[in-house]
Design a protein around this motif. Structure first.
Motif, mmCIF file in Angstrom:
data_model
loop_
_atom_site.group_PDB
_atom_site.id
_atom_site.type_symbol
_atom_site.label_atom_id
_atom_site.label_comp_id
_atom_site.label_asym_id
_atom_site.label_seq_id
_atom_site.Cartn_x
_atom_site.Cartn_y
_atom_site.Cartn_z
ATOM 1 N N TYR A 661 5.223 39.860 49.901
ATOM 2 C CA TYR A 661 6.298 39.908 48.852
ATOM 3 C C TYR A 661 6.884 41.409 48.842
ATOM 4 O O TYR A 661 6.413 42.171 48.792
ATOM 5 C CB TYR A 661 5.335 40.007 46.896
ATOM 6 N N GLU A 662 8.595 41.521 48.408
ATOM 7 C CA GLU A 662 8.800 42.730 47.974
ATOM 8 C C GLU A 662 9.745 42.294 46.913
ATOM 9 O O GLU A 662 10.491 41.414 46.364
ATOM 10 C CB GLU A 662 10.262 42.475 49.411
ATOM 11 N N ASP A 663 10.196 43.797 45.800
ATOM 12 C CA ASP A 663 11.082 43.883 45.151
ATOM 13 C C ASP A 663 11.760 44.920 45.618
ATOM 14 O O ASP A 663 12.158 46.140 46.437
ATOM 15 C CB ASP A 663 10.665 43.670 43.549
ATOM 16 N N ASP A 664 13.053 45.653 44.432
ATOM 17 C CA ASP A 664 13.552 46.919 44.507
ATOM 18 C C ASP A 664 12.373 48.137 44.919
ATOM 19 O O ASP A 664 13.010 49.514 44.968
ATOM 20 C CB ASP A 664 14.288 46.921 43.778
ATOM 21 N N GLY A 665 11.189 47.952 44.107
ATOM 22 C CA GLY A 665 9.962 49.581 44.399
ATOM 23 C C GLY A 665 9.823 50.045 42.572
ATOM 24 O O GLY A 665 9.284 51.158 43.413
ATOM 25 N N ASN A 666 11.426 49.576 42.424
ATOM 26 C CA ASN A 666 10.951 51.430 41.866
ATOM 27 C C ASN A 666 11.947 50.493 39.813
ATOM 28 O O ASN A 666 10.567 50.552 38.733
ATOM 29 C CB ASN A 666 12.337 52.541 41.659
ATOM 30 N N THR A 667 12.633 49.417 39.573
ATOM 31 C CA THR A 667 12.419 49.311 38.768
ATOM 32 C C THR A 667 11.699 48.217 37.406
ATOM 33 O O THR A 667 11.219 47.427 38.219
ATOM 34 C CB THR A 667 14.530 48.963 38.549
ATOM 35 N N ARG A 668 12.249 47.447 36.555
ATOM 36 C CA ARG A 668 10.891 46.604 35.960
ATOM 37 C C ARG A 668 12.261 44.925 36.842
ATOM 38 O O ARG A 668 11.775 44.176 36.046
ATOM 39 C CB ARG A 668 11.444 46.694 34.627
ATOM 40 N N GLN A 669 13.557 44.896 36.855
ATOM 41 C CA GLN A 669 14.458 43.939 37.032
ATOM 42 C C GLN A 669 13.443 42.954 37.794
ATOM 43 O O GLN A 669 13.781 41.510 37.787
ATOM 44 C CB GLN A 669 15.266 44.213 38.286
ATOM 45 N N TYR A 670 12.189 42.614 39.024
ATOM 46 C CA TYR A 670 11.273 42.301 38.795
ATOM 47 C C TYR A 670 10.864 41.233 37.921
ATOM 48 O O TYR A 670 11.184 39.746 38.244
ATOM 49 C CB TYR A 670 10.102 42.517 40.331
ATOM 50 N N GLN A 671 10.432 41.729 36.388
ATOM 51 C CA GLN A 671 10.377 41.218 36.162
ATOM 52 C C GLN A 671 11.161 39.338 35.333
ATOM 53 O O GLN A 671 10.875 39.100 34.783
ATOM 54 C CB GLN A 671 9.629 41.577 34.250
ATOM 55 N N GLY A 672 12.409 39.834 35.984
ATOM 56 C CA GLY A 672 13.251 38.741 35.276
ATOM 57 C C GLY A 672 13.803 37.803 36.579
ATOM 58 O O GLY A 672 14.468 37.502 37.125
ATOM 59 N N GLY A 673 12.884 37.851 37.439
ATOM 60 C CA GLY A 673 13.069 36.781 38.925
ATOM 61 C C GLY A 673 13.880 37.690 39.968
ATOM 62 O O GLY A 673 13.648 36.933 41.498
ATOM 63 N N ALA A 674 14.177 39.337 39.900
ATOM 64 C CA ALA A 674 14.715 39.774 41.088
ATOM 65 C C ALA A 674 13.715 39.921 42.364
ATOM 66 O O ALA A 674 13.381 41.360 42.260
ATOM 67 C CB ALA A 674 16.024 41.372 40.865
ATOM 68 N N TYR A 675 13.111 39.634 43.299
ATOM 69 C CA TYR A 675 12.023 39.553 44.345
ATOM 70 C C TYR A 675 11.978 39.014 44.882
ATOM 71 O O TYR A 675 13.021 37.462 44.696
ATOM 72 C CB TYR A 675 11.010 39.790 44.032
ATOM 73 N N SER A 676 11.423 39.412 46.207
ATOM 74 C CA SER A 676 11.635 37.370 47.416
ATOM 75 C C SER A 676 9.787 37.385 48.144
ATOM 76 O O SER A 676 9.040 38.260 47.796
ATOM 77 C CB SER A 676 13.075 38.237 48.740
ATOM 78 N N GLN A 677 10.210 36.500 48.473
ATOM 79 C CA GLN A 677 8.400 36.268 48.601
ATOM 80 C C GLN A 677 9.387 35.699 50.578
ATOM 81 O O GLN A 677 9.906 34.525 50.467
ATOM 82 C CB GLN A 677 7.886 35.368 48.067
ATOM 83 N N ASP A 697 12.603 34.083 50.244
ATOM 84 C CA ASP A 697 13.050 33.054 49.376
ATOM 85 C C ASP A 697 13.585 34.483 48.112
ATOM 86 O O ASP A 697 12.001 34.983 47.504
ATOM 87 C CB ASP A 697 12.000 32.507 49.272
ATOM 88 N N GLY A 698 15.157 34.332 47.263
ATOM 89 C CA GLY A 698 14.786 35.644 46.787
ATOM 90 C C GLY A 698 16.150 37.058 46.991
ATOM 91 O O GLY A 698 15.715 36.719 47.652
ATOM 92 N N GLN A 699 15.485 37.277 45.546
ATOM 93 C CA GLN A 699 16.770 38.281 45.536
ATOM 94 C C GLN A 699 16.816 39.090 45.205
ATOM 95 O O GLN A 699 15.871 39.351 43.545
ATOM 96 C CB GLN A 699 18.886 38.104 46.083
ATOM 97 N N TYR A 700 17.058 41.028 45.397
ATOM 98 C CA TYR A 700 16.606 41.749 44.317
ATOM 99 C C TYR A 700 18.111 42.906 45.374
ATOM 100 O O TYR A 700 18.186 43.235 46.604
ATOM 101 C CB TYR A 700 15.902 42.174 44.309
ATOM 102 N N GLN A 701 18.470 43.792 44.765
ATOM 103 C CA GLN A 701 18.913 45.497 44.278
ATOM 104 C C GLN A 701 18.316 45.761 45.918
ATOM 105 O O GLN A 701 16.692 46.286 45.697
ATOM 106 C CB GLN A 701 19.192 46.162 43.521
ATOM 107 N N GLY A 702 19.123 46.632 46.729
ATOM 108 C CA GLY A 702 18.912 47.157 47.729
ATOM 109 C C GLY A 702 18.109 46.357 48.735
ATOM 110 O O GLY A 702 17.177 46.736 49.764
ATOM 111 N N GLN A 703 18.296 44.837 49.200
ATOM 112 C CA GLN A 703 17.401 44.012 49.641
ATOM 113 C C GLN A 703 18.260 44.073 51.070
ATOM 114 O O GLN A 703 19.520 44.097 51.450
ATOM 115 C CB GLN A 703 17.345 42.844 49.222
ATOM 116 N N GLU A 704 17.436 44.205 52.279
ATOM 117 C CA GLU A 704 18.009 44.673 53.723
ATOM 118 C C GLU A 704 18.622 42.699 53.853
ATOM 119 O O GLU A 704 18.090 42.095 54.056
ATOM 120 C CB GLU A 704 17.172 44.818 54.783
ATOM 121 N N ALA A 705 20.293 43.215 54.290
ATOM 122 C CA ALA A 705 21.351 42.417 54.594
ATOM 123 C C ALA A 705 20.288 41.572 56.223
ATOM 124 O O ALA A 705 20.832 40.313 56.147
ATOM 125 C CB ALA A 705 22.433 42.737 55.243
#
Length: 728
Positions: A661-677, A697-705
């Motif tokens: 599991y990964e997300d931007d690591g700081n904000t609460r945007q993951y609660q709206g689906g901004a994360y990856s698995q 599977d999934g996207q979030y701000q700052g994700q490695e391209a």
């Protein structure tokens, strides 16, 4: 946190004077009598949000209500002449979970009893006398039966339940030094101290090894007497009775439902998993605390808060030492100056800034929204005025970060109650460093997790005293726990910075903190699991290895598992005393690898005990065969480097799978689906090992391209060939 001028025990006595006291042991309240009527709760009440239920009357005038908030949750309430009452919640309630819109049930009435059933549980209500018996649906043996009718008067409510000889009990919140309580009494109250046997963050929660649990929905002190092999007595000091019962197949189900009801520990920011540092840097360079810092130490040239930037933060980086957040005002009357300048200066070295709070959060909107602070550590001088007050205080600090930033709140507290996990790390308080301090904190963290407190800790090497060796050994094992912090400024023997010590201690401290940083994706995925299911990160054997003969006991209370796959046996004796041995390590069934050298140890169904020779730099760590441990590149703080390469530490054994599991690591945007698995599968057949790395599977701000992958496998010899797709 630095002690008040008032002695700590005196402060505790003042705190306890404000709390309700238990009735004297052995005092019995009046039994509730015989059942006279049962009627369904009015439909209008259910429409307003009440759970499906039934009102019950007894011939002594006691009113009861039985309700079904969920298919596997039962609530029983009782009140005397004043009728049914709620616990008296204020800003922060104990229960936050909402009842299900519908619960399918069956009700049957017999001459001597009534039976209410769902697909998960059955409650038998005997008419004369009025007594309850709870079953898991389909089982002939009850989970418990009332040995005597519920007793209630204006001072206390007492319930006596049956118990099986082999049944074990957990819960009670943070009970220092313990996690299993069969044969003991469990005081559910703030003890006024922070040593072994004390209770900094109690909770009115009890859980059985047989897969049932209970929450007493109350702010009053309690005592659970579990000494008898055949019955348990559960008492709280108030003239009302209000209990939720959870029915599952195991302790996992019970903790999941308990934390669903009282609130889950939410995801921490990723940087919160890094080493934290605290002291007061706004007191004229320690002029008011002589003898509390090592000889020759200076906070800096001005004696003001910004000194921390160059005196402490810069030293972390000069010594190539990881660290993620700093509290620069930790001390009574410390305050701060030039907070925005301090926040900016610490950020330049990769640190977030937090604040210690002794008397409220009236400035938090500015501190968070304008100055940029991101952590709150709440002191007992403020929060120690009672459980409800402590919970409300934590909520106000939590909301202060929530409402004035896009960050996830990160709090530490030394006093809480049921539900504190949704706000803060349950911190064990101020102690003196010792080998015993290391020892008893291990079961404390296990037990906290079994009460839903997924994040719990004590200061690295405590606040008072200490030595290079106790600091190192405490830091080693706490590097395999989610949160840790060092508190300087109250020990003439040492500073509690990992870089402060001479060699070889400094290098070993660095090695373990860097390993913790690399293991962030493994630990962060567990953080996600904690929010989704209530699962603790620091676990006893019972969580993942319930078939082990010692799983539900304290036979091996001085070791733990980080998730399912990593077993850690802290060293809590000096090299001189132990002769360089860590004895009595227990491996549950399966094959385990020594993390450091790859040696294998296989355990049968009984498990395997072993003694391990340890050098100063070796902490016993074992990894389960079949594990996949994801690791980030080495870095000193989150965001220092791109996470564009993921190393998979693999331990092949049959078929296994891991979901990262990964997300931007700081904000609460993951609660709206901004994360990856990302699913990673591994298969070992004969001498071949196949690893399949699934798509992200999934996207979030700052994700490695783009990301590269490296596989690391401990083996006795190099592989004959390595194939990646069609390439060899």
């Amino acid at each position: 946190m630095k002690p008040l001028p008032l002695p700590r025990r005196a402060l505790a006595a003042c705190v306890l004077a404000a709390l309700a006291t238990l009735a004297a042991p052995g005092v019995q309240a009046a039994p509730i009598g015989n059942l006279t009527s049962l009627s369904a709760v009015h439909g209008a009440d259910v429409a307003k949000g009440d759970a499906l239920g039934w009102d019950v009357r007894s011939d002594t005038g006691v009113q009861l209500r039985i309700s079904l908030p969920q298919v596997d949750v039962l609530r029983i309430q009782a009140g005397g002449k004043g009728g049914l009452t709620e616990p008296g919640d204020k800003a922060a309630p104990i229960v936050v979970g909402q009842p299900a819109a519908q619960v399918a049930y069956q009700l049957s009435e017999q001459a001597d009893h009534i039976l209410i059933s769902t697909e998960a549980l059955s409650l038998r209500i005997d008419r004369k006398p009025l007594r309850f018996t709870l079953f898991r649906k389909g089982d002939a043996t009850p989970l418990w039966r009332e040995v005597q009718p519920l007793s209630l008067d204006d001072k206390q409510g007492v319930q006596v339940l049956s118990s099986l000889p082999g049944e074990r009990y957990f819960g009670g919140g943070q009970q220092n030094g313990r996690f299993e309580f069969k044969g003991r009494q469990v005081p559910v109250s703030y003890s006024g101290g922070w040593e072994e046997g004390d209770r900094p963050n109690p909770a009115p929660f009890l859980m059985s090894s047989r897969g049932w649990g209970m929450l007493r929905n109350t702010w009053s002190d309690g005592n659970y007497d579990l000494r008898d092999t055949q019955q348990i007595s559960l008492q709280h000091a108030e003239g009302r009775y209000d209990a939720y019962f959870f029915v599952g197949k195991d302790v996992r189900d019970v903790v999941a439902r308990y934390t669903d009801l009282t609130g889950r520990a939410r995801m921490l920011p990723r940087w919160a998993l890094e080493y934290g540092d605290a002291d007061c840097y706004n007191d004229g360079d320690n002029v008011k605390k002589p003898g509390s810092v090592p000889k020759g130490w200076t906070d800096g040239p001005t004696g003001k808060t910004p000194d921390v930037v160059e005196t402490v933060a810069r030293k972390y980086r000069e010594h190539d030492m990881p660290g993620g957040w700093i509290l620069p005002n930790d001390g009574y009357g410390c305050g701060y100056t030039n907070l925005p300048e301090t926040v900016k200066g610490l950020a330049g070295y990769g640190f977030r800034t937090g604040l210690w709070t002794e008397n409220g959060v009236d400035k938090i909107a500015w501190e968070v929204g304008q100055a940029g602070s991101r952590v709150q550590k709440l002191d007992v001088a403020w929060t120690g005025k009672g459980y409800q007050f402590a919970m409300d205080a934590n909520k106000s600090a939590y909301d202060g970060i929530l409402n004035n930033s896009d960050s996830r709140p990160f709090l530490w507290t030394v006093m809480g109650w049921a539900g504190i996990q949704r706000y803060a790390v349950a911190w064990t308080g101020d102690q003196s460093a010792s080998w015993d301090y290391i020892r008893w904190h291990i079961p404390t963290l296990i037990g906290s997790g079994l009460s839903g407190q997924a994040y719990a800790s004590g200061d690295v090497d405590a606040i008072f005293g200490g030595s290079p060796e106790t600091y190192l050994r405490d830091l080693q094992w706490k590097s395999f726990t989610p949160v840790l912090m060092g508190m300087s400024g109250w020990a003439a023997a040492e500073r509690k910075h990992p870089w402060w010590f001479e060699q070889p201690y400094r290098d070993i401290n660095r090695r373990y903190l860097k390993l913790k940083m690399r293991l962030t994706p493994y630990m962060y995925t567990l953080v996600r699991e904690a929010e989704q299911s209530g699962a603790p990160l620091v676990r006893g054997l019972m969580w993942d290895y319930p078939q082990d003969p010692a799983a539900y006991t304290e036979a091996y209370k001085y070791q733990f598992l980080l998730g399912r796959d990593v077993l850690v046996a802290p060293v809590y004796r000096s090299q001189a005393v132990s002769g360089g041995w860590r004895k009595g390590i227990h491996l549950p069934q399966g094959t385990w690898y020594d993390y450091w050298d790859g040696r294998q140890a296989t355990a049968d169904a009984k498990g395997r005990d072993l003694d391990l020779q340890v050098t100063l730099d070796k902490l016993p760590v074992f990894v389960r065969a079949g594990a996949i441990l994801p690791m980030y590149p080495e870095m000193l703080y989150d965001g220092q480097k791109p996470k564009d390469q993921l190393t998979l530490d693999i331990y092949p054994h049959g078929d296994s799978e891991y979901t990262l599991y990964e997300d931007d690591g700081n904000t609460r945007q993951y609660q709206g689906g901004a994360y990856s698995q990302q699913v990673i599968r591994m298969r070992q057949t004969a001498g071949d090992v196949r690893v399949e790395i699934g798509a992200v599977d999934g996207q979030y701000q700052g994700q490695e391209a783009r990301r590269g992958y490296a596989l690391r496998m401990l083996a006795g010899q190099a592989p004959a060939a390595v194939r990646a797709g069609e390439r060899v």
